[in-house]
Design a protein around this motif. Structure first.
Motif, PDB file in Angstrom:
ATOM      1  N   ILE A 111       0.838  -1.210   0.000  1.00  0.00           N
ATOM      2  CA  ILE A 111       0.000   0.000   0.000  1.00  0.00           C
ATOM      3  C   ILE A 111       0.875   1.264   0.000  1.00  0.00           C
ATOM      4  O   ILE A 111       0.655   2.188  -0.795  1.00  0.00           O
ATOM      5  CB  ILE A 111      -0.945  -0.008   1.210  1.00  0.00           C
ATOM      6  N   SER A 112       1.878   1.295   0.867  1.00  0.00           N
ATOM      7  CA  SER A 112       2.742   2.482   0.939  1.00  0.00           C
ATOM      8  C   SER A 112       3.576   2.633  -0.329  1.00  0.00           C
ATOM      9  O   SER A 112       3.696   3.738  -0.873  1.00  0.00           O
ATOM     10  CB  SER A 112       3.666   2.389   2.152  1.00  0.00           C
ATOM     11  N   SER A 115       1.365   3.595  -3.390  1.00  0.00           N
ATOM     12  CA  SER A 115       0.880   4.974  -3.230  1.00  0.00           C
ATOM     13  C   SER A 115       1.995   5.987  -3.490  1.00  0.00           C
ATOM     14  O   SER A 115       1.789   6.989  -4.194  1.00  0.00           O
ATOM     15  CB  SER A 115       0.310   5.164  -1.821  1.00  0.00           C
ATOM     16  N   ILE A 118       2.799   5.993  -7.321  1.00  0.00           N
ATOM     17  CA  ILE A 118       1.783   6.687  -8.126  1.00  0.00           C
ATOM     18  C   ILE A 118       1.874   8.197  -7.917  1.00  0.00           C
ATOM     19  O   ILE A 118       1.831   8.982  -8.879  1.00  0.00           O
ATOM     20  CB  ILE A 118       0.380   6.169  -7.769  1.00  0.00           C
ATOM     21  N   ALA A 119       1.998   8.615  -6.658  1.00  0.00           N
ATOM     22  CA  ALA A 119       2.086  10.050  -6.373  1.00  0.00           C
ATOM     23  C   ALA A 119       3.316  10.663  -7.032  1.00  0.00           C
ATOM     24  O   ALA A 119       3.250  11.773  -7.595  1.00  0.00           O
ATOM     25  CB  ALA A 119       2.125  10.272  -4.863  1.00  0.00           C
ATOM     26  N   ALA A 191       7.924   1.145  -4.455  1.00  0.00           N
ATOM     27  CA  ALA A 191       7.706   2.537  -4.865  1.00  0.00           C
ATOM     28  C   ALA A 191       8.551   2.885  -6.091  1.00  0.00           C
ATOM     29  O   ALA A 191       8.066   3.552  -7.020  1.00  0.00           O
ATOM     30  CB  ALA A 191       8.038   3.479  -3.703  1.00  0.00           C
ATOM     31  N   THR A 194       7.030   1.031  -9.145  1.00  0.00           N
ATOM     32  CA  THR A 194       5.742   1.624  -9.514  1.00  0.00           C
ATOM     33  C   THR A 194       5.941   2.971 -10.194  1.00  0.00           C
ATOM     34  O   THR A 194       5.269   3.279 -11.195  1.00  0.00           O
ATOM     35  CB  THR A 194       4.854   1.793  -8.274  1.00  0.00           C
ATOM     36  N   SER A 218      -8.189  11.377 -12.363  1.00  0.00           N
ATOM     37  CA  SER A 218      -8.357  10.208 -11.493  1.00  0.00           C
ATOM     38  C   SER A 218      -8.839   9.000 -12.292  1.00  0.00           C
ATOM     39  O   SER A 218      -8.387   7.869 -12.060  1.00  0.00           O
ATOM     40  CB  SER A 218      -9.346  10.524 -10.377  1.00  0.00           C
TER      41      SER A 218
END
Length: 307
Positions: A111-112, A115, A118-119, A191, A194, A218
């Motif tokens: 999850i971290s 996220s 993507i950010a 991360a 991704t 989005s």
């Protein structure tokens, strides 16, 4: 999809059998033995002990019996050092511990990591991208054996918020520090993968077409870009999941959780070959199993893989 699954199973099953045979051969080819000590046993006593455990049989007979007991009875044999305990009992005691904190470490890392990736990709070359990359580099540069004592120093010795070791039935206070210590380096890798994958997808032609049609950002990200961008991530998280749920030896030993890594280290020091082989085979089987699951997910996401 069914034919693809059968082909993968046809490869996975012989691989597991080959893993068992190679593990058995390498373990008993190592110098020394489980009953060697500083003071050697009398030959008659050593012969009786080897006969009790079947170590006086030919290699082919030992391997055949070992594979038969695993496949038919799921029995890894008795421990050579823990009296009146089998390898299956030791795995049944230690594996749920590492499974619990390994599973939560996997959830936190995925999850971290996703996220952050993507950010960083969506806000490319912005302060958010630099922050996400900085967090990833910092987490990647702190391995488990460095992160674990730092966490204990800060949260146990300085702040007194969390216990620095033990398990106590798996209460959340005892799970937090092992989860953080185990998940940070994997989170950084997820991360990074991704981010690079998402940047490549966001520059694809169909994404530019979607933006030209005026679709919300989005919807473009979660409906059109995320699914293909997760393909490289899936290739990584399969083996990573196995490493986390089988537990880190350093995490088990440092936090005294009583997980399977603790027994693996003791088995190596005590030359308890049956325990070492049981844990090694368990890790190998889980690796093959989750690689199979990743292959099936890969084929589900990208139908071209099936052909």
């Amino acid at each position: 999809m069914f034919a693809f699954t059968m082909r993968r199973l046809a490869v996975a099953i012989p691989t597991i059998l080959l893993l068992i045979v190679i593990s058995f051969i390498l373990m008993f080819a190592a110098p020394g033995g489980p009953f060697n000590a500083e003071r050697p046993l009398p030959p008659a006593v050593l012969a009786n002990i080897e006969a009790k455990y079947g170590l006086d049989q030919p290699y082919w007979k030992q391997i055949t019996d070992y594979i038969y007991n695993i496949v038919v009875h799921f029995d890894f044999g008795p421990s050579f050092k823990y009296r009146d305990r089998s390898v299956s009992d030791i795995i049944a005691q230690g594996f749920p511990v590492t499974l619990k904190y390994g599973f939560w470490a996997f959830v936190v890392a995925v999850i971290s990591g996703v996220s952050l990736g993507i950010a960083a990709a969506v806000k490319h070359n912005s302060w958010l991208d630099y922050l996400a990359v900085g967090i990833s580099i910092g987490a990647q540069s702190l391995p488990n054996f460095v992160m674990a004592p730092l966490l204990v120093i800060v949260f146990t010795l300085w702040l007194g918020w969390l216990p620095g070791g033990g398990w106590n039935g798996g209460q959340w206070q005892y799970v937090v520090l092992p989860v953080i210590a185990l998940s940070t380096s994997y989170m950084a890798s997820i991360a990074r993968i991704t981010r690079s994958s998402m940047l490549e997808v966001l520059n694809a032609g169909y994404i530019r077409t979607a933006r030209a049609k005026g679709l919300p950002t989005s919807r473009i990200i979660f409906r059109h870009a995320l699914k293909p961008a997760l393909l490289p991530v899936l290739s990584y998280i399969g083996p990573a999941f196995v490493l986390m749920i089988t537990g880190s030896v350093l995490v088990d030993v440092y936090f005294s959780t009583g997980g399977i890594g603790y027994y693996f280290v003791n088995a190596a020091f005590n030359r308890d070959y049956s325990v070492m082989m049981g844990i090694t085979i368990l890790m190998g089987v889980l690796t093959i199993l989750f690689n199979l699951i990743v292959d099936l997910l890969y084929a589900w996401i990208d139908p071209k893989i099936r052909y």
